[in-house]
Design a protein around this motif. Structure first.
Motif, PDB file in Angstrom:
ATOM      1  N   CYS A   1       0.830  -1.203   0.000  1.00 47.93           N
ATOM      2  CA  CYS A   1       0.000   0.000   0.000  1.00 47.93           C
ATOM      3  C   CYS A   1       0.867   1.256   0.000  1.00 47.93           C
ATOM      4  O   CYS A   1       1.913   1.308   0.664  1.00 47.93           O
ATOM      5  N   ASN A   2       0.421   2.265  -0.716  1.00 43.61           N
ATOM      6  CA  ASN A   2       1.135   3.537  -0.758  1.00 43.61           C
ATOM      7  C   ASN A   2       1.225   4.143   0.635  1.00 43.61           C
ATOM      8  O   ASN A   2       0.219   4.238   1.350  1.00 43.61           O
ATOM      9  N   GLY A   3       2.433   4.561   1.017  1.00 38.90           N
ATOM     10  CA  GLY A   3       2.601   5.257   2.288  1.00 38.90           C
ATOM     11  C   GLY A   3       2.474   4.382   3.513  1.00 38.90           C
ATOM     12  O   GLY A   3       2.240   4.887   4.611  1.00 38.90           O
ATOM     13  N   CYS A   4       2.630   3.061   3.379  1.00 41.04           N
ATOM     14  CA  CYS A   4       2.495   2.155   4.521  1.00 41.04           C
ATOM     15  C   CYS A   4       3.499   2.517   5.611  1.00 41.04           C
ATOM     16  O   CYS A   4       4.698   2.626   5.354  1.00 41.04           O
ATOM     17  N   TRP A   5       3.016   2.652   6.865  1.00 45.71           N
ATOM     18  CA  TRP A   5       3.918   3.047   7.954  1.00 45.71           C
ATOM     19  C   TRP A   5       4.947   1.957   8.256  1.00 45.71           C
ATOM     20  O   TRP A   5       6.034   2.238   8.739  1.00 45.71           O
ATOM     21  N   ALA A   6       4.605   0.688   7.954  1.00 49.06           N
ATOM     22  CA  ALA A   6       5.536  -0.418   8.192  1.00 49.06           C
ATOM     23  C   ALA A   6       6.273  -0.820   6.918  1.00 49.06           C
ATOM     24  O   ALA A   6       6.971  -1.833   6.900  1.00 49.06           O
TER      25      ALA A   6
ATOM     26  N   PRO B   1     -10.913  -9.448  13.544  1.00 45.03           N
ATOM     27  CA  PRO B   1     -10.162  -8.626  12.589  1.00 45.03           C
ATOM     28  C   PRO B   1     -10.741  -7.214  12.454  1.00 45.03           C
ATOM     29  O   PRO B   1     -11.959  -7.033  12.373  1.00 45.03           O
ATOM     30  N   ALA B   2      -9.870  -6.234  12.438  1.00 44.42           N
ATOM     31  CA  ALA B   2     -10.220  -4.857  12.079  1.00 44.42           C
ATOM     32  C   ALA B   2      -9.660  -4.640  10.678  1.00 44.42           C
ATOM     33  O   ALA B   2      -8.452  -4.507  10.494  1.00 44.42           O
ATOM     34  N   ILE B   3     -10.560  -4.620   9.684  1.00 44.12           N
ATOM     35  CA  ILE B   3     -10.151  -4.683   8.282  1.00 44.12           C
ATOM     36  C   ILE B   3      -9.956  -3.278   7.710  1.00 44.12           C
ATOM     37  O   ILE B   3     -10.832  -2.425   7.821  1.00 44.12           O
ATOM     38  N   SER B   4      -8.825  -3.069   7.071  1.00 44.29           N
ATOM     39  CA  SER B   4      -8.454  -1.746   6.576  1.00 44.29           C
ATOM     40  C   SER B   4      -9.203  -1.379   5.300  1.00 44.29           C
ATOM     41  O   SER B   4      -9.332  -2.183   4.380  1.00 44.29           O
ATOM     42  N   LEU B   5      -9.702  -0.158   5.272  1.00 46.86           N
ATOM     43  CA  LEU B   5     -10.329   0.438   4.097  1.00 46.86           C
ATOM     44  C   LEU B   5      -9.898   1.893   4.020  1.00 46.86           C
ATOM     45  O   LEU B   5      -9.581   2.514   5.039  1.00 46.86           O
ATOM     46  N   GLU B   6      -9.937   2.436   2.804  1.00 46.30           N
ATOM     47  CA  GLU B   6      -9.639   3.857   2.607  1.00 46.30           C
ATOM     48  C   GLU B   6     -10.892   4.640   2.239  1.00 46.30           C
ATOM     49  O   GLU B   6     -10.826   5.856   2.058  1.00 46.30           O
ATOM     50  N   GLY B   7     -12.016   3.941   2.120  1.00 46.37           N
ATOM     51  CA  GLY B   7     -13.256   4.553   1.657  1.00 46.37           C
ATOM     52  C   GLY B   7     -13.939   3.606   0.689  1.00 46.37           C
ATOM     53  O   GLY B   7     -13.873   2.380   0.839  1.00 46.37           O
TER      54      GLY B   7
ATOM     55  N   THR C   1     -11.295   4.751  -3.948  1.00 40.91           N
ATOM     56  CA  THR C   1     -10.315   5.275  -3.005  1.00 40.91           C
ATOM     57  C   THR C   1      -9.479   4.157  -2.403  1.00 40.91           C
ATOM     58  O   THR C   1      -8.251   4.285  -2.253  1.00 40.91           O
ATOM     59  N   THR C   2     -10.130   3.057  -2.052  1.00 37.78           N
ATOM     60  CA  THR C   2      -9.405   1.929  -1.467  1.00 37.78           C
ATOM     61  C   THR C   2      -8.436   1.312  -2.466  1.00 37.78           C
ATOM     62  O   THR C   2      -7.254   1.080  -2.170  1.00 37.78           O
ATOM     63  N   ASP C   3      -8.908   1.055  -3.674  1.00 40.11           N
ATOM     64  CA  ASP C   3      -8.046   0.412  -4.671  1.00 40.11           C
ATOM     65  C   ASP C   3      -6.906   1.322  -5.108  1.00 40.11           C
ATOM     66  O   ASP C   3      -5.823   0.837  -5.468  1.00 40.11           O
ATOM     67  N   ALA C   4      -7.117   2.642  -5.069  1.00 34.94           N
ATOM     68  CA  ALA C   4      -6.066   3.573  -5.471  1.00 34.94           C
ATOM     69  C   ALA C   4      -4.860   3.466  -4.549  1.00 34.94           C
ATOM     70  O   ALA C   4      -3.714   3.612  -4.985  1.00 34.94           O
ATOM     71  N   ARG C   5      -5.101   3.193  -3.265  1.00 30.88           N
ATOM     72  CA  ARG C   5      -3.987   3.090  -2.321  1.00 30.88           C
ATOM     73  C   ARG C   5      -3.527   1.659  -2.110  1.00 30.88           C
ATOM     74  O   ARG C   5      -2.345   1.399  -1.909  1.00 30.88           O
ATOM     75  N   ARG C   6      -4.459   0.703  -2.189  1.00 26.19           N
ATOM     76  CA  ARG C   6      -4.146  -0.669  -1.796  1.00 26.19           C
ATOM     77  C   ARG C   6      -3.975  -1.623  -2.956  1.00 26.19           C
ATOM     78  O   ARG C   6      -3.445  -2.716  -2.789  1.00 26.19           O
ATOM     79  N   GLY C   7      -4.449  -1.227  -4.141  1.00 21.36           N
ATOM     80  CA  GLY C   7      -4.284  -2.085  -5.307  1.00 21.36           C
ATOM     81  C   GLY C   7      -5.616  -2.479  -5.912  1.00 21.36           C
ATOM     82  O   GLY C   7      -6.631  -2.572  -5.202  1.00 21.36           O
ATOM     83  N   PRO C   8      -5.660  -2.713  -7.217  1.00 25.19           N
ATOM     84  CA  PRO C   8      -6.910  -3.062  -7.901  1.00 25.19           C
ATOM     85  C   PRO C   8      -7.552  -4.326  -7.316  1.00 25.19           C
ATOM     86  O   PRO C   8      -6.865  -5.310  -7.053  1.00 25.19           O
TER      87      PRO C   8
END
Length: 342
Positions: free
Chosen positions: A125-130, A208-214, A218-225
């Motif tokens: 993911c773009n900008g991943c803190w880890a 699980p707390a599942i990550s989303l960007e919106g 928006t989600t696919d733009a940061r996390r992948g298609p």
């Protein structure tokens, strides 16, 4: 069995009986249990807490609906394990034990530990803190030693991050070996298939707390298609099985209004999420992007918006930054929380 273990077993049974009683008629029986609890409570602060919760139930239809959701949508294994661990082992018995051990050792014993069992991840993911971590994985004996020490200190709520915790090969074995610990996992959700969902239902203590960007774009733009659709499928599998799960959003300058809109929150309720975490974007890790930082006005809006959502939606949303008031300040540095990386 020692005195503490016997006390825990008795409380476990009482809570389990109470949950079963509530599920038969949530609203009516909850009122009876709260009335009984207020009359039996020994400490004034406990009576005050019960009275406050009772008044909130009367005032807020959203809270009554939230309680109904928990008692009717959650699988019995999650009532007997995850909820019971949070209520009894992590809080009613855990906090006094933490205080006792803290006094003996002369240190702060935290309420929870965040552990990265592995730094491996199937997404970039773009900008991943880890994202700049080298890929390490904790050997299971090391993780087991940490969990054994945590239990000795009274810690029964463990948060897992990464990397991707569902990529850790010993995850289900760990949950089986520590049934008295509630585990919450920050995850991208894409490794949750039918087999994994079935295993989670069986163990009952992984949430699980599942990550989303919106929304999808928006989600696919940061996390992948295709990530958004895979997350939606994972949520459907978890809801069908009564697994307690939530969502996690990284709030940026560009998606704040999207992820905290009524439409998005209502959609999360519809998908079956029972809680949500909000994290403000911090420019660290792989390819930090200052353009994603929230504006000061957005941070102020979020502080008010999160409270509004909690008061009007059958959903528990928490803001890791703006909710500092609820925890009497920063929880880091070992005060109530610390982080062990792989």
């Amino acid at each position: 069995m020692d005195v503490q273990g016997l006390q825990g077993a008795v409380v476990d049974k009482l809570v389990e009986m109470g949950i079963g009683y509530l599920s038969k008629n949530p609203e009516q029986n909850l009122a009876k249990l709260l009335d009984l609890g207020e009359r039996l409570a020994r400490k004034p602060e406990h009576r005050q807490m019960i009275a406050h919760f009772t008044s909130l139930l009367a005032e807020r239809p959203s809270l009554r609906e939230y309680v109904r959701r928990v008692l009717t949508e959650v699988h019995p294994n999650y009532c007997k394990k995850f909820l019971l661990n949070l209520i009894v082992h992590a809080s009613l018995l855990g906090i006094p034990r933490q205080q006792e051990m803290g006094a003996q050792l002369g240190v702060n014993v935290p309420y929870t530990i965040l552990i990265d069992p592995t730094e491996a991840c199937n997404l970039r993911c773009n900008g991943c803190w880890a994202g700049k971590y080298e890929v390490h994985t904790l050997p299971y004996p090391v993780l087991k030693r940490i969990l054994d020490e945590a239990r000795e200190l009274g810690i029964h709520f463990i948060v897992l991050s990464g990397g991707e915790p569902f990529a850790y090969p010993h995850l289900i074995h760990m949950a089986q070996e520590y049934p008295d610990i509630a585990f919450m996992l920050y995850t991208n959700g894409t490794l949750i298939d039918e087999e994994m969902a079935d295993q989670m239902q069986a163990v009952g203590n992984l949430s699980p707390a599942i990550s989303l960007e919106g929304w999808r774009h928006t989600t696919d733009a940061r996390r992948g298609p295709g990530v958004f659709d895979r997350v939606m499928q994972a949520m459907d599998l978890l809801k069908e099985r009564g697994v307690i799960f939530g969502f996690s959003v990284t709030v940026t300058r560009h998606n704040a209004a999207e992820v905290f809109s009524d439409e998005f929150m209502d959609f999360m309720v519809e998908k079956g999420a029972l809680y949500g975490w909000s994290f403000h974007y911090i420019p660290v890790g792989r390819d930090p992007d200052l353009d994603l930082l929230l504006e000061p006005e957005q941070r102020l809006w979020l502080a008010e918006r999160v409270v509004q959502i909690r008061e009007t939606k059958p959903l528990m949303v928490m803001d890791f930054w703006n909710d500092g008031e609820l925890t009497q300040g920063c929880i880091a540095g070992g005060r109530r929380y610390f982080h062990i990386t792989a």
